[in-house]
Scaffold this active site. Sequence first.
Site, mmCIF file in Angstrom:
data_model
loop_
_atom_site.group_PDB
_atom_site.id
_atom_site.type_symbol
_atom_site.label_atom_id
_atom_site.label_comp_id
_atom_site.label_asym_id
_atom_site.label_seq_id
_atom_site.Cartn_x
_atom_site.Cartn_y
_atom_site.Cartn_z
ATOM 1 C CB CYS A 114 -10.102 -3.090 -31.190
ATOM 2 S SG CYS A 114 -8.564 -3.987 -31.467
ATOM 3 C CG HIS A 418 -6.217 -1.031 -29.360
ATOM 4 N ND1 HIS A 418 -7.305 -1.859 -29.177
ATOM 5 C CD2 HIS A 418 -6.639 0.222 -29.051
ATOM 6 C CE1 HIS A 418 -8.338 -1.136 -28.768
ATOM 7 N NE2 HIS A 418 -7.960 0.125 -28.694
#
Length: 473
Positions: A114, A418
């Site tokens: 990510c 994330h």
Amino acid sequence: MAFQVKVKWGKERYDVELNSEEPPAVFKGQLFALTGVPPDRQKVMLSGSIIGNDDWGRSTSKIKPGCTFLVMGSSEALPSVPTVKTKFVEDLSESEVATALKVPCGLRNLGNTCYMNSTIQCLKAVPELGNALKTMPSTPPSPDTQVLMLGSLQKLYQQMDINQPDLALVLFLQKLHEVVPHFSERDPKSGTYKQQDAHECWQAVVQALSLNLPGEGGAKKNFMEQYFGISLQSSLKCLESPNEPPLVEKENMLQLSCFIQQDIKYLLVGLQLGFKGSIEKLSPTLNRNAQYEKTSKITRLPGYLVIQYVRFFFGRSGASDEVVAKKILKDIKFQTGLDMFEFCAPELQERLLVTRQYFKEEDDKKANTPRTAQKPKEEENVEYEPYDFPDDPGSNNSGFYELRAVLTHQGRSSSSGHYVAWVKGEGKQWLKFDDDVVSIVTEDDVLKLSGGGDWHMAYILVYGPRKLPKLAK
């Protein structure tokens, strides 16, 4: 026996010859020739009774010369019943809304990638970069790993434009691993790639672009210097030797840093810490290290301004001896519009005033125009003035910026958690790129990314030039 009857169809009136000894289907065929309504869509009535296709039924006794038939039906086909149940916008999920509105494609997570996906999406928010990559030769001119990585980025952008990025994304990841080998490290337990720092990925891609992507229009600068390059002039005054003449230094950089301290609540205040502070260096007058006050001013503003929140610092993880990048969660407010005028040197400020005056006139004009008379920009074919100085392509000639992208992190360490990209769309619409899930969000949602908890919080901001509508000559 045949005789004349009258037919009423909407506002139309017809005289038709009817033979009552023939089935009604023949009569309906005559009506089809007159009205264009197919027999299967005709509703024929006489004195309140509906006429079938095979016989006249109870209407036989009512059929007389001059009687009036009422015909209902449309000559155009009625909409068919949908095979799939209709979904309204309010019933769709965020990703379904994004698909229906044909928003840009997301990028599949290849295992804790990510950080890479969000970096790519934020860089793609700069249209000039995409145009510059298109001019690169399709076959890399050298086997250098950075050049090969840019070639794979070029192909990835091309495939993203046609919503088929998967293979190109895998190839880009391979090249990124060659440029930054430790990005290929895997977790010994899960076997997946380890999470990496998005800012380190950003720097790796930016460095490759700086070394290998030439500037536009024959400029001496490379592309990144042209569109992202910031020039500073700093004055260093020795605090321990007042008679020592100030030292003037010049430096160039591709981003600014927002430093976070306890009393910092706003982006501009955090930026100021980088423009004025104290450092320790060798004094030629005292022949020893001394304290200097460093004051910096911007002498060149780029078209695109990148600001990094300095949120991470290295420290021990709990009771263990492992050193990790810990995160500062403090809420630091940022805004969608940014004015860098106060950070500029007087010479640059004077040059900026010309375009700033036009912006003031434009803003005053809008303020004096009733909202009901203002047309939304997306409904107009708006042309804009150049946002750079004629003698410095890629610069900013006003000091005004608008937020184009935000790269956020959710978690407590840069090597975990994330990363997500939030990119400006049309009008006030924003797009959230959570790997391959793309959803539409509001400007208010983006402004909530300033920090203060465990929610997504801004790590990298990308500001683009505020554009001035074409001036009437």
